[in-house]
Scaffold this active site. Structure first.
Site, mmCIF file in Angstrom:
data_model
loop_
_atom_site.group_PDB
_atom_site.id
_atom_site.type_symbol
_atom_site.label_atom_id
_atom_site.label_comp_id
_atom_site.label_asym_id
_atom_site.label_seq_id
_atom_site.Cartn_x
_atom_site.Cartn_y
_atom_site.Cartn_z
ATOM 1 N N SER A 89 0.861 -1.201 0.000
ATOM 2 C CA SER A 89 0.000 0.000 0.000
ATOM 3 C C SER A 89 0.890 1.243 0.000
ATOM 4 C CB SER A 89 -0.848 -0.037 1.276
ATOM 5 O OG SER A 89 -1.446 1.216 1.511
ATOM 6 N N TYR A 94 -3.474 -0.688 9.977
ATOM 7 C CA TYR A 94 -3.309 -0.910 8.534
ATOM 8 C C TYR A 94 -1.904 -0.499 8.116
ATOM 9 C CZ TYR A 94 -4.455 -0.776 3.527
ATOM 10 O OH TYR A 94 -4.479 -1.002 2.164
#
Ligand code: NAP
Length: 252
Positions: A144, A157
């Site tokens: 990400s 996350y």
């Protein structure tokens, strides 16, 4: 010829989170490039299956919840039972929980870390053993922008996706010499369920688009070229690298 090196005819690929979003598009791309694709998901992959089978390509769904590592042996056995071998693993399933850092509960922290980090590592380990034994294999982990940046209100996350980039490098160092390529793709801001809430927030969405040099949200299909490259012979000398597919976000 060079384009032949991008083909993956006859290879068997496993993609997690295959029912929707980026996982679905990567299943379609790998099938179109020649692979037999096993899609892992906790619910039906009927839509993915139809998208692949309409062009005469091969898809098999494996229903398994990846909230914990428990189902990993079942997934590996199911793939081998269906196709007799496995060559490619794409660790795509992931989740995001948004909360002010001071209010994140241990339960929510552990849910995110379990799926995004622990399952990714132990999927790599289980499939990596097969790949080492056969002297070849390709692993692509989905990282990400928050493998590079801190983000806001997504600390678990961010921690898990930073770990994905670290795991990718660590495994590449041990397995590159054994014929196993471990790499990652870091998607930018892509239009999927994962970013539904962000895109519904007009101000946030506009601010995000303003900051993306390409001037638009990414689409699941934007992952196709990168994943086929990293799963093919064309990337045989690419090891431990995280390739951003981000419309230039990291360049800013
Ligand atoms: P998505 O549409 O929410 O897809 C996530 C996938 O993971 C879905 O198939 C989901 O299944 C699956 N999943 C979640 N929990 C699971 C579980 N316990 N067991 C099995 N599967 C589970 O989002 P996406 O954008 O395609 O995300 C794919 C990957 O890209 C994720 O790792 C995400 O972190 C990463 N990523 C996305 C973006 C973006 O902008 N979209 C950016 C950077 C990274 P269900 O449909 O059943 O929930």
């Amino acid at each position: 010829m060079i384009l032949d090196k991008f083909r993956i005819d006859g290879k068997v690929a496993v993609v997690t989170g295959a029912n929707t979003g980026l996982g679905q598009a990567m299943c379609v791309a790998l099938a179109q490039a020649g692979a037999k694709v096993c899609g892992v998901a906790r619910r039906s992959c009927a839509e993915t299956q139809a998208m692949i089978e309409k062009d005469g390509f091969v898809f098999k769904e494996i229903i398994a919840d990846l909230a914990t590592t428990e189902k990993i042996p079942f997934i590996l056995e199911s793939v081998k039972e269906a196709f007799g071998r496995v060559d490619i693993l794409v660790n795509n399933a992931g989740m995001i929980l948004r909360e002010d850092a001071e209010n994140v509960t241990e339960e929510d922290w552990n849910r995110v870390i379990s799926l995004n980090q622990n399952v990714v590592y132990f999927m790599c380990q289980a499939f990596g053993k097969e790949f080492i034994a056969q002297g070849s294999g390709k692993i692509v982990n989905i990282a990400s922008m928050l493998s590079y940046q801190g983000g806001i209100r997504v600390p678990a996350y961010c921690a898990s996706k930073s770990a994905v980039m670290g795991i990718t490098k660590a495994l590449a160092n041990e397995w590159a010499s054994k014929g196993v390529n471990v790499n990652a793709i870091a998607p930018g801001y892509m239009a999927t369920n994962n970013t539904d809430n962000l895109r519904k927030d007009k101000d946030r969405s506009e601010a995000i688009i303003d900051r993306i040099p390409a001037g638009r949200w990414g689409t699941p299909e934007d992952m196709s070229g990168a994943v086929v490259f990293l799963c093919s012979q064309a990337s045989d000398y690419v090891n431990g690298f995280t390739l951003a597919v981000d419309g230039g976000w990291l360049a800013r």
